[in-house]
Design an enzyme around this catalytic site. Structure first.
Site, short mmCIF file in Angstrom:
data_model
loop_
_atom_site.label_atom_id
_atom_site.label_comp_id
_atom_site.label_asym_id
_atom_site.label_seq_id
_atom_site.Cartn_x
_atom_site.Cartn_y
_atom_site.Cartn_z
N GLU A 109 0.88 -1.17 0.00
CA GLU A 109 0.00 0.00 0.00
C GLU A 109 0.92 1.22 0.00
O GLU A 109 1.83 1.30 0.82
CB GLU A 109 -0.87 0.04 1.27
CG GLU A 109 -1.85 1.22 1.22
CD GLU A 109 -2.52 1.52 2.56
OE1 GLU A 109 -2.08 0.99 3.60
OE2 GLU A 109 -3.48 2.31 2.56
N LYS A 113 5.01 0.49 9.89
CA LYS A 113 4.94 1.78 9.21
C LYS A 113 4.38 2.85 10.14
O LYS A 113 4.78 4.00 10.09
CB LYS A 113 4.05 1.66 7.96
CG LYS A 113 4.79 1.08 6.77
CD LYS A 113 4.05 1.37 5.48
CE LYS A 113 3.45 0.11 4.93
NZ LYS A 113 2.75 0.29 3.65
N ARG A 151 6.04 -12.24 9.58
CA ARG A 151 6.77 -11.03 9.21
C ARG A 151 8.07 -10.97 10.00
O ARG A 151 8.25 -11.66 11.00
CB ARG A 151 5.92 -9.79 9.43
CG ARG A 151 5.40 -9.63 10.86
CD ARG A 151 4.85 -8.22 11.08
NE ARG A 151 3.54 -8.01 10.50
CZ ARG A 151 3.25 -7.00 9.67
NH1 ARG A 151 4.18 -6.17 9.30
NH2 ARG A 151 2.03 -6.84 9.23
#
Length: 564
Positions: free
Chosen positions: A37, A272, A262
């Site tokens: 994104e 983020k 992850r």
RNA sequence: UGGGGAAUAGUGUAACGGCAGCACAAAUGACUCUGGAUCAUUUAGUCAAGGUUCGAAUCCUUGUUCCCCAGCCA
């Protein structure tokens, strides 16, 4: 399957791909994708996903798409799109023609939604966001059907079309999938597919005022692109049944989703949201601050793409959460930089040395090896003269045991130059050492003694008259704690910021560095790997310390202070 | 008894019923014109308890611990 050894040594994702190829599940196709994104900069955690997806495509003769998952106009920006493209390319990957945007599929997604509504599997709901939350129930309590759940198909179609036309204000209605409000998986309790947002999208402008939710959009994007293996992170495991439901109801092409854990790294943060906060609160200079775990930050710090790729293969892929030691990243870094970085001499904290028996006004050029790990790298000339600088910490007036460097009366080698012996220590009134006097042995020119005598240390140095001034930024971990999130009561990761993560010194570097290009990587002998900063210029040289060299002396010192 | 996932040296991983291996880290030594690099050596592990089996990290049972999910974010 048991008999097959084609999966030996493969991580579990590659094992699935290998088996699918063997059983011809996808007709020989392997199509993966990296779907960021564009709402922030890529970080080392994304690199893991990038290397996995592009790596698998490369290894199995497939293709990997770069697709921007741009379904939320309020958070996404073109700046992020640009940085992501630059970062993936810099890491060394190529998507060929396959650059896509989720927003390019908005029309198709809309038609799919209409199809679902026509089948009585989606409805327009007038509940507010808060009401939807209340009706959803909890983890242990089933939800309640929305009062709008049984609207007629005609009314749903009409309302949905008018949502698109912009007849209703933001948040007033949603399109929801009609699944099961009693489902134990919360994602299946009539999830929202579309929300009304009158916002300018960075690509579609004001064409749309309804935007698809991730759960609705993402599976369709993979489906439209005929992805074979949709590789994503663990938290989406709970969403897989929903993607399956959508695709099955639609009768659309159905990729296989595979979830992996992850990446977590010690001494840094990896979301983020947190990185954005560091940027917004000015804890760092920006997304590309060399202390950031972002790809752009690491690039500016001096990391090589090869080092990052190597790291990504070394950490493996798995289904459980783990935290990789920063030391492994640094190991991969040094491993690559050692082979590829030209060596130069630079003095970070200069201490003047006068060679008292070297003629005043004289200078000469000595040969220095550019890279002992690479014979092809050749040699260069470094100027030598009567006045030099050496590293302050390479001299001790009262050397402890195991300190092999310069001390009064002691002989050491100046790399590629001469053996020198310290004859005098000059101090100011406060007793600080301001200068050293040494004598040199002309017979040791180049660094070897014809009589075969040895010295225990070799020091780096620069000629005072020839050296260039440079600003050198010494970076250390951004956080003081292995896990920055472990903070005290009422505090968070920001309280664990390392106050000494950046120290700037005024250094003297050898003249060849005048040619240093921004982002050029070097090894400053005996100190570490350094990289010319993006803003370094001939007028103002700036170097960033990428990582120190492994340092035995530091360990010895620690040992000495710990057991006095 | 909400659902879903997962547990192998300090850390990251491999072993697919057959000698628990590799890497990082740590420690020791050799070598060295970088106290770098390189080489050698050492320390250290199957979440727990039962069961199946000639043999279990692997299969079964029970338990423990950890992660994810209640955005009109992704």
């Amino acid at each position: 399957m048991q008999g097959s050894d084609s999966q030996a040594g493969l991580d579990f994702v590659r094992a699935i791909v290998a088996e699918d190829l063997e059983t011809d599940k996808w007709g020989g196709r392997v199509v993966t994708r990296f779907p960021p994104e564009p709402n922030g900069y890529l970080h080392i955690g994304h690199a893991k996903s990038i290397c996995l997806n592009f790596g698998i495509a490369a290894e199995f003769g497939g293709t990997c798409h770069l697709r921007f998952d741009d379904t939320n106009p309020e958070k996404e920006e073109q700046e992020y799109v640009n940085s992501i493209i630059e970062d993936v390319r810099w890491l060394g990957w190529d998507w060929g023609e396959h650059l896509y945007y989720g927003s390019d599929y908005f029309e198709q997604m809309y038609e799919y939604a209409v199809q679902l509504a026509k089948a009585g599997k989606a409805y327009v709901c007038d509940l507010t966001a808060e009401q939807i939350r209340e009706y959803r129930g909890t983890l242990t309590k089933r939800g309640t059907d929305s009062p709008y759940r049984n609207r007629s198909i005609e009314e749903n179609l009409d309302l949905f079309e008018r949502m698109r036309k912009g007849e209703f204000p933001d948040g007033s209605r949603t399109l929801r999938a009609k699944i099961d409000m009693g489902h134990p998986n919360l994602n299946m309790r009539d999830p929202v597919m579309y929300r009304i947002v009158h916002a300018e999208h960075h690509r579609t402008g004001d064409k749309w005022c309804i935007y698809p939710m991730y759960d609705w959009a993402h599976g369709l994007e993979d489906s439209v692109e005929k992805i074979t293996h949709s590789i994503c992170t663990l938290e989406f495991e709970n969403h897989r049944p929903l993607y399956d439901w959508f695709l099955d109801e639609l009768g659309a092409y159905h990729p296989q989703q595979i979830e992996f854990a992850r990446l977590n790294l010690t001494y840094t943060v990896m979301s983020k949201r947190k990185l954005l906060r560091l940027v917004r609160e000015g804890c760092v200079g920006g997304w590309d601050d060399p202390r950031m775990p972002t790809i752009s930050g690491m690039r500016r710090r001096g990391y090589s793409p090869a080092a990052i790729r190597q790291f990504c293969t070394r950490i493996g892929v798995n289904k459980f959460n783990s935290t990789v030691d920063m030391a492994l990243l640094e190991h991969c870094l040094r491993e690559d930089l050692n082979k590829t970085s030209p060596r130069v001499m630079a003095v970070l904290r200069p201490l003047k040395v006068v060679i008292t028996n070297y003629p005043e006004g004289q200078s000469e050029e000595l040969d220095a090896v550019n890279n002992p790990e690479d014979a092809e790298a050749g040699t260069r000339k470094v100027p030598f003269s009567r006045e030099l600088y050496i590293e302050r910490e390479d001299f001790m007036e009262e050397p402890p045991k195991k300190f092999f460097r310069l001390a009064p009366g002691r002989e050491v080698r100046l790399r590629y130059a001469y053996f020198v012996t310290c004859t005098n220590v000059v101090k100011d009134e406060a007793g600080n050492i301001t200068e050293l006097h040494c004598t040199y042995d002309p017979a040791t020119r180049g660094g070897d003694a014809p009589d075969g005598r040895k010295v225990k240390a070799t020091l780096h140095w620069v000629s005072a008259a020839h050296a260039l001034e440079a600003e050198v930024r010494l970076y250390d971990n951004l956080f003081t704690e292995e896990n920055p999130d472990e903070a005290g009561e009422g505090e968070d990761f920001v309280s664990n910021l390392n106050p000494n993560s950046l120290e700037t010194v005024s250094a003297r570097v050898e003249p060849s560095l005048a040619a240093a290009k921004p982002l050029g990587r070097y090894q400053f002998e005996r100190l570490g790997y350094f990289c010319a900063d993006a803003e370094s210029s001939k007028e103002k040289l700036i170097f960033n310390r990428t990582v120190t060299l492994r340092d035995e002396w530091v360990k010895i010192q620690k040992g000495q202070t710990h057991k006095p």
